[in-house]
Design a protein around this motif. Structure first.
Motif, PDB file in Angstrom:
ATOM      1  N   GLN A 187      30.712 -40.392 -54.756  1.00  0.00           N
ATOM      2  CA  GLN A 187      31.255 -39.288 -53.973  1.00  0.00           C
ATOM      3  C   GLN A 187      31.177 -37.956 -54.732  1.00  0.00           C
ATOM      4  N   PHE A 201      46.559 -51.254 -51.853  1.00  0.00           N
ATOM      5  CA  PHE A 201      46.910 -50.708 -53.163  1.00  0.00           C
ATOM      6  C   PHE A 201      48.416 -50.533 -53.226  1.00  0.00           C
ATOM      7  N   ALA A 255      44.412 -50.035 -47.596  1.00  0.00           N
ATOM      8  CA  ALA A 255      43.243 -49.159 -47.626  1.00  0.00           C
ATOM      9  C   ALA A 255      42.144 -49.693 -46.711  1.00  0.00           C
ATOM     10  N   HIS A 270      31.452 -37.277 -43.769  1.00  0.00           N
ATOM     11  CA  HIS A 270      32.498 -36.645 -42.961  1.00  0.00           C
ATOM     12  C   HIS A 270      31.883 -35.913 -41.778  1.00  0.00           C
ATOM     13  N   SER A 291      39.979 -38.532 -43.769  1.00  0.00           N
ATOM     14  CA  SER A 291      40.243 -38.673 -45.189  1.00  0.00           C
ATOM     15  C   SER A 291      41.304 -39.751 -45.414  1.00  0.00           C
ATOM     16  N   GLY A 292      41.048 -40.649 -46.346  1.00  0.00           N
ATOM     17  CA  GLY A 292      42.002 -41.711 -46.632  1.00  0.00           C
ATOM     18  C   GLY A 292      41.921 -42.885 -45.682  1.00  0.00           C
ATOM     19  N   SER A 293      40.870 -42.909 -44.841  1.00  0.00           N
ATOM     20  CA  SER A 293      40.784 -43.994 -43.856  1.00  0.00           C
ATOM     21  C   SER A 293      40.208 -45.270 -44.462  1.00  0.00           C
ATOM     22  N   GLY A 294      39.803 -45.237 -45.732  1.00  0.00           N
ATOM     23  CA  GLY A 294      39.350 -46.468 -46.387  1.00  0.00           C
ATOM     24  C   GLY A 294      37.846 -46.584 -46.551  1.00  0.00           C
ATOM     25  N   LYS A 295      37.115 -45.508 -46.323  1.00  0.00           N
ATOM     26  CA  LYS A 295      35.641 -45.569 -46.388  1.00  0.00           C
ATOM     27  C   LYS A 295      35.154 -45.914 -47.802  1.00  0.00           C
ATOM     28  N   THR A 296      35.641 -45.153 -48.784  1.00  0.00           N
ATOM     29  CA  THR A 296      35.198 -45.392 -50.164  1.00  0.00           C
ATOM     30  C   THR A 296      35.600 -46.797 -50.608  1.00  0.00           C
ATOM     31  N   THR A 297      36.812 -47.187 -50.248  1.00  0.00           N
ATOM     32  CA  THR A 297      37.290 -48.516 -50.623  1.00  0.00           C
ATOM     33  C   THR A 297      36.356 -49.602 -50.080  1.00  0.00           C
ATOM     34  N   GLU A 305      29.289 -39.949 -49.460  1.00  0.00           N
ATOM     35  CA  GLU A 305      29.133 -38.511 -49.211  1.00  0.00           C
ATOM     36  C   GLU A 305      28.111 -37.867 -50.134  1.00  0.00           C
ATOM     37  N   VAL A 319      49.711 -49.500 -49.709  1.00  0.00           N
ATOM     38  CA  VAL A 319      48.793 -48.851 -48.775  1.00  0.00           C
ATOM     39  C   VAL A 319      47.710 -49.854 -48.384  1.00  0.00           C
TER      40      VAL A 319
HETATM   41  N1  LIG Z   1      42.796 -47.013 -56.880  1.00  0.00           N
HETATM   42  C1  LIG Z   1      43.667 -46.738 -55.887  1.00  0.00           C
HETATM   43  N2  LIG Z   1      44.981 -46.883 -56.110  1.00  0.00           N
HETATM   44  C2  LIG Z   1      45.883 -46.629 -55.127  1.00  0.00           C
HETATM   45  N3  LIG Z   1      45.552 -46.222 -53.927  1.00  0.00           N
HETATM   46  C3  LIG Z   1      44.250 -46.062 -53.617  1.00  0.00           C
HETATM   47  C4  LIG Z   1      43.241 -46.301 -54.608  1.00  0.00           C
HETATM   48  N4  LIG Z   1      42.039 -46.044 -54.054  1.00  0.00           N
HETATM   49  C5  LIG Z   1      42.294 -45.656 -52.807  1.00  0.00           C
HETATM   50  N5  LIG Z   1      43.612 -45.666 -52.525  1.00  0.00           N
HETATM   51  C6  LIG Z   1      44.249 -45.344 -51.262  1.00  0.00           C
HETATM   52  O1  LIG Z   1      43.596 -46.086 -50.253  1.00  0.00           O
HETATM   53  C7  LIG Z   1      43.404 -45.306 -49.110  1.00  0.00           C
HETATM   54  C8  LIG Z   1      41.937 -45.244 -48.765  1.00  0.00           C
HETATM   55  O2  LIG Z   1      41.249 -44.549 -49.786  1.00  0.00           O
HETATM   56  P1  LIG Z   1      39.692 -44.270 -49.728  1.00  0.00           P
HETATM   57  O3  LIG Z   1      39.322 -43.616 -51.004  1.00  0.00           O
HETATM   58  O4  LIG Z   1      39.004 -45.502 -49.381  1.00  0.00           O
HETATM   59  O5  LIG Z   1      39.597 -43.209 -48.536  1.00  0.00           O
HETATM   60  P2  LIG Z   1      38.308 -42.442 -47.975  1.00  0.00           P
HETATM   61  O6  LIG Z   1      38.198 -42.839 -46.592  1.00  0.00           O
HETATM   62  O7  LIG Z   1      37.185 -42.623 -48.878  1.00  0.00           O
HETATM   63  O8  LIG Z   1      38.821 -40.941 -48.059  1.00  0.00           O
HETATM   64  P3  LIG Z   1      37.952 -39.592 -48.354  1.00  0.00           P
HETATM   65  O9  LIG Z   1      37.210 -39.324 -47.117  1.00  0.00           O
HETATM   66  O10 LIG Z   1      39.011 -38.580 -48.602  1.00  0.00           O
HETATM   67  O11 LIG Z   1      37.131 -39.879 -49.537  1.00  0.00           O
HETATM   68  C9  LIG Z   1      44.000 -43.946 -49.410  1.00  0.00           C
HETATM   69  O12 LIG Z   1      45.290 -43.896 -48.877  1.00  0.00           O
HETATM   70  C10 LIG Z   1      44.050 -43.896 -50.888  1.00  0.00           C
HETATM   71  O13 LIG Z   1      45.140 -43.112 -51.325  1.00  0.00           O
END
Ligand SMILES: Nc1ncnc2c1ncn2[C@@H]1O[C@H](COP(=O)(O)OP(=O)(O)OP(=O)(O)O)[C@@H](O)[C@H]1O
Ligand SMILES: [Mg+2]
Lengths: 264, 519
Positions: free
Chosen positions: A92, A16, A26, A203, A46-52, A170, A24
């Motif tokens: 989530q 991203f 992701a 988590h 948190s922010g490790s890219g799971k949701t992505t 989650e 970033v």
């Molecule tokens: N639409 C977006 N635009 C810019 N950056 C993004 C976007 N979506 C996610 N990111 C960035 O990508 C990285 C991974 O995000 P992601 O949501 O996948 O994390 P996560 O592991 O699900 O975190 P959490 O456990 O907090 O939900 C983060 O640094 C986030 O800021």
């Protein structure tokens, strides 16, 4: 190794545009297969890219690199709308539509697929029973439900159109421990009974260990480790080892704090 | 007499169904049109930043144009368009009244709807729009089942703002020929009938409040997902529209339309003409408070059947002549020019309402001033006041050069205040109007114009093309021709500027008819 991969990531990358100059990463070069009937938990900070990672599978976002296949087909060749209709997704934040009643929220995907009203009503009743909600909840609006009830509706909505694949972000967060336990067990039973393939982000390491067949550990966009709890415990990686030790460490501290026979 | 026992309240009430009905029709149509255009535009613009800023920018600019100017601009625009469609497709349409009012008001209504729709849609929780995608909605399904319903309260708030603006601004559509509650206000302001002004303002305010509350009910119903409340509000709006349509359908449509510009004398004369028509067994309705540039075109387009204009006004403003021939020649040429447009110059009423230089009688005598020529030697120490347009009119240039006038100071003033200003010595000379009643009231002298620098402004009766051969109409109007002299008109105007029931245009018209019929 899973029998036939229902979802397969192959060298997938997604970045991203960051706030500053550097983008970033992701998801960074992740390869991963989820077999038919498998329950995979994805853990990581948190922010490790799971949701992505999850959103890539039903094309809520598009990968920059690599290929993703669902039931053997490259998702890029599929119509994203119909792809999403055959994959259940638990968001989530729950993300129930606040202006639509419980029944309406649950019956959305079937309605989009053109089921008749009677079929939808039948299916909604079935699902309410499945997630253990009284039929009287049908007509309530989401804000008239407790957090746990909302999450049950979220799960029911994901299962409504009888998907083979369920992605859950989650799903059991923000619940009291008893409800959480019950809902977890209920879901695992459903997973087995309906022969689902589930990817669940959590988590909670204990939750991952208790529910999942295999666990994927993400760190800074990379797949750090992947395997059954037993396989992971063999891992030499300190992050993974630390992660795995947390539930036991907690349990030990609790044991020390609570008298043996005092806890209910 | 107390304010509320004033007979003019009753008179105001008799116009209510007509004015209110028209007001509701034009506002609701404009609002509906505005919505139909704004909503899709807002939806298309919400995720296109460039388009969005252009759209909102244009809508904001429109908003800064004063309502009156916007309405006035639409009239010539449509007039030009109508002549184009007539030439190309053989289809003409009336550029008068309803159409320009609806278009201008619709344009005026757009900004709040655009802004709130865009804000509302973009304010929908991103998690929900993603969930909509996630459950398998197409962008369209997401828009209609999730985004619009969730943004609805914000959108409705915009619609409410818009509705109040439109209802308020619709009062300004009177000068372009759309009957509205503004008729009370324009007529009241011109004839100093404060009861009318108050009545018009109150009626518009009550209407705006009522519509706002009905929309609030709908909004509330939608916000709380209460079908009953939303339906009740919707029903209220529909009932309001239906109620204003009923009396309109019952009205005869074949009546003669008598026009009047926006000043006292015109209100009196149109009331007089309407009364004469009714006395002759014809039905008449009035379109009052029309802009000076609008009324002539409306006549030419058969939107108005009869009105009184002034020879000099047409000569200078309509036909753009610079030189001023003698009175008879000007009238003759005017008549032929008008005939080419199939407009009938039926005849003169007998008085002139010309520009004239006016000063207090005593002062003029003291200085030995009888004519504008005498003024020349004193001008350098005197000040002159005129209405907003006088100093830019060709008459002023003609006067200055004919008599070599150079005043110490010149200022523009609201016509109503000019006479008091000259009487009190605030201005030494004013450019007044010869038929104004205040000339007698303040004991002022009209200075002679020996060089005939000021063109003649004979009051003349004009008939629309479709009434050119209407015997009944002409017979009804003939008794007025040549019968109203300058003293009659001044006296009538003075009465009409009073502030009581006897000052209403209808009452003054009856009084004037009694006075001239005796002769
Ligand atoms: N639409 C977006 N635009 C810019 N950056 C993004 C976007 N979506 C996610 N990111 C960035 O990508 C990285 C991974 O995000 P992601 O949501 O996948 O994390 P996560 O592991 O699900 O975190 P959490 O456990 O907090 O939900 C983060 O640094 C986030 O800021
Ligand atoms: Mg996440």
């Amino acid at each position: 190794m899973p029998s036939f991969p229902l979802i397969a990531y192959s060298h997938v990358g997604k970045s991203f545009a960051g706030r500053g100059s550097s983008p970033v990463m992701a998801v960074d070069d992740v390869s991963l297969e989820v077999g038919q009937g498998e329950f995979l938990a994805v853990v990581g900070g948190s922010g490790s890219g799971k949701t992505t990672l999850l959103r890539l599978a039903n094309r809520l976002i598009e990968a920059d690199h690599g290929t993703i296949t669902v039931e053997g087909e490259d998702v890029r060749g599929l119509d994203p709308v119909s792809l999403r209709r055959r994959i259940g997704y638990v968001f989530q934040s729950g993300a129930l539509f606040p202006h639509i009643g419980v029944a309406g929220n649950i019956g959305l995907t079937p309605k989009l697929l053109g089921w008749t009203a009677a079929e939808i009503a039948l299916r909604v009743n079935e699902l309410l029973e499945l997630v253990r909600l009284e039929p009287s909840y049908r007509d309530r609006l989401p804000h008239e439900l407790s957090g746990g009830q909302r999450q049950r509706v979220g799960v029911a909505r994901a299962l409504a159109a009888k998907p083979h694949i369920v992605l859950m972000d989650e799903p059991f967060g923000a619940l009291d421990p008893l409800t959480r336990d019950a809902l977890r067990d209920d879901y695992r039973a459903l997973h087995d009974r309906l022969a689902l393939t589930t990817v669940m982000i959590t988590h909670d390491m204990a939750e991952a260990l208790l529910l999942a067949d295999r666990i994927a550990v993400m760190q800074a966009g990379r797949l750090k480790a992947l395997g059954t709890p037993a396989e992971l415990s063999q891992s030499g990686d300190t992050y993974v080892a630390n992660l795995l030790r947390t539930p036991r460490r907690e349990a030990e501290r609790l044991n020390a704090l609570l008298p043996r026979d005092g806890a209910a | 007499m107390s304010l509320f026992s004033d007979a003019r309240w009753g008179e105001a009430l008799t116009h209510l169904s007509d004015y209110l009905g028209n007001h509701v029709r034009v506002s609701v149509t404009a609002l509906a049109l505005g919505l139909v255009v704004s909503l899709p535009l807002a939806i298309a613009a919400r995720d296109r930043p460039l388009f969005r800023s252009v759209l909102l920018g244009v809508a904001s600019v429109v908003q800064t144009v004063p309502g009156l100017a916007l309405l006035a601009l639409f009239y010539p625009l449509l007039l030009a368009l109508a002549s184009v469609t007539l030439a190309w497709f053989g289809i003409g349409f009336s550029a008068f009244g309803f159409l320009p009012a609806v278009l201008a008001l619709a344009l005026y209504s757009m900004l709040p709807v655009l802004r709130n729709t865009i804000t509302g849609l973009n304010g929908v929780d991103g998690a929900l729009t993603e969930a909509a995608k996630g459950v398998g909605m197409t962008p369209r399904q997401s828009l209609f089942t999730v985004e619009l319903p969730l943004a609805l309260p914000v959108i409705m708030a915009g619609i409410r703002t818009s509705a109040v603006w439109v209802i308020g601004t619709a009062t300004l559509s009177t000068p372009i020929g759309q009957t509205s509650l503004g008729n009370y206000i324009f007529a009241g302001l011109q004839t100093q009938n404060w009861v009318f002004v108050l009545f018009g303002c109150l009626a518009a305010a009550v209407l705006a409040l009522a519509v706002d509350q009905l929309l609030a009910l709908i909004e509330n119903g939608l916000r709380n997902r209460s079908r009953v409340r939303a339906a009740l509000g919707g029903f209220g709006i529909v009932a309001l529209i239906a109620a204003t349509l009923v009396p309109n359908l019952a009205r005869p449509s074949s009546s003669y339309i008598v026009g009047a510009k926006t000043f006292t004398e015109q209100y009196v004369l149109s009331a007089l003409i309407a009364e004469r028509l009714r006395a002759g067994g014809l039905s008449a309705s009035s379109r009052e408070g029309l802009g000076s540039n609008v009324i002539f075109d409306a006549l030419a387009a058969n939107d108005v059947d009869v009105y009184v204009d002034y020879s000099g006004t047409l000569w200078v403003n309509q036909f753009h002549h610079r030189e001023t021939p003698p009175r008879e020649q000007l009238l003759g040429e005017l008549k032929t020019t008008l005939e080419k447009q199939n407009i009938t110059l039926l005849g003169e009423l007998g008085f002139e309402n010309a520009y004239a230089l006016v000063m207090p009688k005593k002062r003029a005598q003291a200085l030995g001033i009888h004519s504008i020529a005498d003024l020349a030697s004193h001008a350098a120490s005197l000040s002159i006041a005129g209405d907003y347009e006088f100093f830019s009119r060709p008459e002023w240039a003609a006067i200055k050069s004919a008599y070599g006038l150079a005043f110490r100071m010149q200022q523009t003033m609201q016509p109503d205040f000019m006479y008091a200003a000259v009487a009190s010595g605030e201005a030494d000379v004013i450019a007044g109007y010869t038929s104004d009643g205040l000339i007698a009231k303040y004991d002022l002298a009209v200075l002679a114009d020996p060089s005939q620098a000021i063109p003649p402004y004979d009051a003349i009766v004009l008939l629309s093309p479709r009434r050119a051969h209407d015997e009944a109409l002409q017979a009804a109007l003939k008794p007025l021709l040549g019968r109203i002299n300058i003293e009659d008109m001044r006296a009538a105007n003075l009465r009409a500027s009073g502030n009581d029931a006897a000052a209403s245009p209808d009452a003054v018209a009856r009084w004037l008819w009694d006075r001239i019929a005796k002769r």
